[in-house]
Design an enzyme around this catalytic site. Structure first.
Site, PDB file in Angstrom:
ATOM      1  N   ASN A 157    -104.224  -0.802 102.005  1.00  0.00           N
ATOM      2  CA  ASN A 157    -103.167  -1.109 101.042  1.00  0.00           C
ATOM      3  C   ASN A 157    -103.467  -2.502 100.491  1.00  0.00           C
ATOM      4  O   ASN A 157    -103.216  -3.498 101.168  1.00  0.00           O
ATOM      5  CB  ASN A 157    -101.815  -1.090 101.791  1.00  0.00           C
ATOM      6  CG  ASN A 157    -100.640  -1.218 100.862  1.00  0.00           C
ATOM      7  OD1 ASN A 157    -100.745  -1.018  99.658  1.00  0.00           O
ATOM      8  ND2 ASN A 157     -99.500  -1.569 101.424  1.00  0.00           N
TER       9      ASN A 157
ATOM     10  N   CYS B 132     -99.177 -14.515 112.539  1.00  0.00           N
ATOM     11  CA  CYS B 132    -100.110 -13.948 113.510  1.00  0.00           C
ATOM     12  C   CYS B 132    -101.367 -14.811 113.557  1.00  0.00           C
ATOM     13  O   CYS B 132    -101.899 -15.193 112.518  1.00  0.00           O
ATOM     14  CB  CYS B 132    -100.475 -12.517 113.117  1.00  0.00           C
ATOM     15  SG  CYS B 132    -101.546 -11.727 114.322  1.00  0.00           S
TER      16      CYS B 132
ATOM     17  N   GLU C  65     -89.810  -9.025 109.953  1.00  0.00           N
ATOM     18  CA  GLU C  65     -89.606  -7.734 109.317  1.00  0.00           C
ATOM     19  C   GLU C  65     -89.876  -6.572 110.263  1.00  0.00           C
ATOM     20  O   GLU C  65     -90.631  -6.692 111.234  1.00  0.00           O
ATOM     21  CB  GLU C  65     -90.502  -7.602 108.100  1.00  0.00           C
ATOM     22  CG  GLU C  65     -91.955  -7.725 108.473  1.00  0.00           C
ATOM     23  CD  GLU C  65     -92.871  -7.730 107.274  1.00  0.00           C
ATOM     24  OE1 GLU C  65     -92.389  -7.860 106.148  1.00  0.00           O
ATOM     25  OE2 GLU C  65     -94.078  -7.598 107.486  1.00  0.00           O
TER      26      GLU C  65
ATOM     27  N   CYS D 271     -98.542  -4.662 106.423  1.00  0.00           N
ATOM     28  CA  CYS D 271     -98.115  -5.506 107.535  1.00  0.00           C
ATOM     29  C   CYS D 271     -97.895  -6.958 107.102  1.00  0.00           C
ATOM     30  O   CYS D 271     -98.793  -7.612 106.633  1.00  0.00           O
ATOM     31  CB  CYS D 271     -99.218  -5.372 108.562  1.00  0.00           C
ATOM     32  SG  CYS D 271     -99.187  -6.444 109.936  1.00  0.00           S
TER      33      CYS D 271
ATOM     34  N   SER E  40     -99.721  -1.580 119.908  1.00  0.00           N
ATOM     35  CA  SER E  40    -100.974  -1.641 119.168  1.00  0.00           C
ATOM     36  C   SER E  40    -101.595  -3.029 119.328  1.00  0.00           C
ATOM     37  O   SER E  40    -100.889  -4.033 119.283  1.00  0.00           O
ATOM     38  CB  SER E  40    -100.670  -1.378 117.694  1.00  0.00           C
ATOM     39  OG  SER E  40    -101.813  -1.573 116.930  1.00  0.00           O
TER      40      SER E  40
ATOM     41  N   CYS F 250    -104.864  -8.396 106.150  1.00  0.00           N
ATOM     42  CA  CYS F 250    -103.464  -8.313 106.570  1.00  0.00           C
ATOM     43  C   CYS F 250    -102.667  -9.506 106.078  1.00  0.00           C
ATOM     44  O   CYS F 250    -103.065 -10.658 106.291  1.00  0.00           O
ATOM     45  CB  CYS F 250    -103.408  -8.235 108.094  1.00  0.00           C
ATOM     46  SG  CYS F 250    -101.745  -8.450 108.736  1.00  0.00           S
TER      47      CYS F 250
ATOM     48  N   GLU G  73     -99.528 -10.020 116.951  1.00  0.00           N
ATOM     49  CA  GLU G  73    -100.371  -9.314 117.926  1.00  0.00           C
ATOM     50  C   GLU G  73     -99.563  -9.249 119.228  1.00  0.00           C
ATOM     51  O   GLU G  73     -99.358 -10.273 119.899  1.00  0.00           O
ATOM     52  CB  GLU G  73    -101.692 -10.083 118.111  1.00  0.00           C
ATOM     53  CG  GLU G  73    -102.454  -9.805 119.380  1.00  0.00           C
ATOM     54  CD  GLU G  73    -102.821  -8.345 119.619  1.00  0.00           C
ATOM     55  OE1 GLU G  73    -103.604  -7.798 118.829  1.00  0.00           O
ATOM     56  OE2 GLU G  73    -102.330  -7.765 120.605  1.00  0.00           O
TER      57      GLU G  73
ATOM     58  N   CYS H  23    -106.505 -11.144 110.663  1.00  0.00           N
ATOM     59  CA  CYS H  23    -107.330 -10.062 110.113  1.00  0.00           C
ATOM     60  C   CYS H  23    -107.398 -10.248 108.596  1.00  0.00           C
ATOM     61  O   CYS H  23    -106.389 -10.578 107.956  1.00  0.00           O
ATOM     62  CB  CYS H  23    -106.723  -8.709 110.453  1.00  0.00           C
ATOM     63  SG  CYS H  23    -106.638  -8.437 112.223  1.00  0.00           S
TER      64      CYS H  23
ATOM     65  N   CYS I  41     -90.916   0.336 113.523  1.00  0.00           N
ATOM     66  CA  CYS I  41     -92.115  -0.479 113.728  1.00  0.00           C
ATOM     67  C   CYS I  41     -91.644  -1.926 113.873  1.00  0.00           C
ATOM     68  O   CYS I  41     -91.069  -2.491 112.937  1.00  0.00           O
ATOM     69  CB  CYS I  41     -93.025  -0.302 112.509  1.00  0.00           C
ATOM     70  SG  CYS I  41     -94.454  -1.360 112.530  1.00  0.00           S
TER      71      CYS I  41
ATOM     72  N   SER J  12    -106.842  -1.361 117.213  1.00  0.00           N
ATOM     73  CA  SER J  12    -107.322  -1.469 115.833  1.00  0.00           C
ATOM     74  C   SER J  12    -108.835  -1.566 115.852  1.00  0.00           C
ATOM     75  O   SER J  12    -109.380  -2.584 116.274  1.00  0.00           O
ATOM     76  CB  SER J  12    -106.733  -2.718 115.172  1.00  0.00           C
ATOM     77  OG  SER J  12    -105.335  -2.629 115.184  1.00  0.00           O
ATOM     78  N   LEU J  13    -109.513  -0.529 115.387  1.00  0.00           N
ATOM     79  CA  LEU J  13    -110.973  -0.523 115.423  1.00  0.00           C
ATOM     80  C   LEU J  13    -111.527  -1.104 114.102  1.00  0.00           C
ATOM     81  O   LEU J  13    -112.224  -2.084 114.086  1.00  0.00           O
ATOM     82  CB  LEU J  13    -111.477   0.910 115.662  1.00  0.00           C
ATOM     83  CG  LEU J  13    -112.980   1.064 115.852  1.00  0.00           C
ATOM     84  CD1 LEU J  13    -113.481   0.291 117.058  1.00  0.00           C
ATOM     85  CD2 LEU J  13    -113.358   2.546 115.984  1.00  0.00           C
ATOM     86  N   HIS J  14    -111.244  -0.448 113.008  1.00  0.00           N
ATOM     87  CA  HIS J  14    -111.585  -0.904 111.645  1.00  0.00           C
ATOM     88  C   HIS J  14    -113.074  -0.968 111.312  1.00  0.00           C
ATOM     89  O   HIS J  14    -113.431  -1.015 110.149  1.00  0.00           O
ATOM     90  CB  HIS J  14    -110.933  -2.254 111.316  1.00  0.00           C
ATOM     91  CG  HIS J  14    -109.448  -2.261 111.511  1.00  0.00           C
ATOM     92  ND1 HIS J  14    -108.642  -1.215 111.142  1.00  0.00           N
ATOM     93  CD2 HIS J  14    -108.619  -3.176 112.075  1.00  0.00           C
ATOM     94  CE1 HIS J  14    -107.386  -1.489 111.455  1.00  0.00           C
ATOM     95  NE2 HIS J  14    -107.342  -2.672 112.023  1.00  0.00           N
TER      96      HIS J  14
END
Ligand code: SF4
Length: 359
Positions: free
Chosen positions: A304, A125, A91, A347, A204, A132, A173, A129, A118, A228-230
């Site tokens: 989200n 992946c 996607e 994502c 990213s 995600c 990633e 995460c 994007c 990506s810190l989060h």
């Protein structure tokens, strides 16, 4: 069979030389794919029919087939699902903004004036995460450079829009698919390729520390880097981004300092804000300690929710408050809208839904 999308000049020159054709035919082919974004051989007009016939017996033009298109509310993002030659789905998202400012900053990329694609870099992946959808699905394989750049070409063709920016923030990633990502970046920014301004391409990463340094050097720091810190707390970050156990914040931050100080490159942090999980005062303080010396920008993205990670999105007021606290500490912060809450656009989510429907 290899594909023209994803090929670089040397390879196309060898291909046409193998057919006994002059070198300038390679330049024409590059122009048809990367500038005019043709998706079928019969769209190529200024090459002899016999040449096209011979070439098409040796190499495929494209690697993808169109899938579905899903649009959010007016003015929102559009999601595209593509099918690979081996039958998998990937996607991409198109984010259109009205603002026609010439501002090249990361905020402007998000805020407006552009058509941003994007792209995905992997099918699934491995980073997994917690929040995600891509991380919840099975990892199938890396995408090829052709499959990555073709997402940009196809969306431009389908929508008739001039794509102005590309962000590597879709499924996968990018630095875990290092060679294909690097090749795709070159195809996007080189004059013989799509010729995007390098500052209009953002890669990213979840924080594969050694690969970050290698990547920044390989692209000579030309494209934008987003991390990506989060969370600014190792324990919390490890629960959200498991790779933090292997490359903890201390190592990540010291690599980013090197990039910022030695190579003079800007860093942007992505921060998915999750209610009652990473929205504390302690996080605000920790983010400030990490981001300030780097003069890094921070994009705060309200979570989200997905079924697999039952946490809440922050209220709009709480998200504003969090950003204000960061700003008061002198940080450069942008509160971004979640891309496509209305179209299951977290994502990887569209692909996951599709996989469930077809399972
Ligand atoms: S957020 Fe990115 S790195 Fe993490 S699992 Fe999803 S696709 Fe992978």
């Amino acid at each position: 069979m290899k594909t023209l999308y994803g090929s670089i000049p040397d390879e196309i020159e060898s291909l046409v030389a193998g057919q006994g054709l002059p070198k300038y035919r390679a330049v024409q082919l590059l122009d048809w794919i990367y500038k005019k974004n043709v998706l079928a051989w019969d769209e190529i007009r200024n090459l002899p029919k016999e040449m096209i016939q011979k070439l098409s017996g040796e190499i495929r033009l494209t690697a993808l087939e169109p899938g579905e298109e899903k649009k959010a509310v007016a003015g929102g993002p559009t999601k595209f699902l593509f099918k690979t030659a081996d039958g998998h789905f990937l996607e991409s998202v198109l984010i259109s903004r009205q603002d026609s400012s010439d501002d090249e900053s990361e905020e402007a990329v998000v805020r407006g004036g552009r058509e941003t694609v994007c792209v995905s870099t992997q099918l699934g992946c491995k980073i997994q995460c917690a929040f995600c959808a891509s991380g919840q699905g099975k990892f199938t394989r890396n995408l090829t450079a052709g499959e990555i750049v073709e997402q940009v070409a196809r969306i431009g063709r389908v929508t008739g829009k001039k794509i102005t920016n590309v962000v590597f923030m879709g499924m996968g990633e990018p630095l875990d698919n290092f060679d294909a990502t690097l090749r795709a970046v070159h195809i996007l920014i080189e004059p013989w390729g799509f010729a995007f301004g390098a500052r209009r391409v953002t890669v990213s990463t979840s924080g594969i520390t050694p690969k970050i340094l290698e990547f920044v050097k390989a692209v000579d720091g030309r494209v934008r880097l987003s991390v990506s810190l989060h969370s600014s707390i190792d324990e919390v970050r490890s629960s959200l981004v498991p790779i933090n156990r292997r490359y903890p914040l201390k190592d990540l931050v010291s690599a980013l300092r090197k990039i910022n100080q030695d190579l003079k490159r800007d860093i942007t942090f992505e921060y998915t804000l999750i209610a009652d999980l990473n929205d504390s005062e302690e996080e605000v303080e920790g983010i400030s300690i990490i981001a300030k010396p780097l003069r890094a920008k921070i994009n705060v993205i309200p979570y989200n929710p997905i079924a697999e990670f039952p946490h809440k999105a922050p209220t709009p007021e709480a998200a504003e408050r969090f950003c204000e606290q960061l700003k008061r500490r002198g940080l450069h912060v942008t509160l971004r809208q979640t891309v496509g809450r209305d179209i299951d656009a977290a994502c990887g989510q569209l692909r996951l839904d599709r996989a469930r429907r077809t399972a």
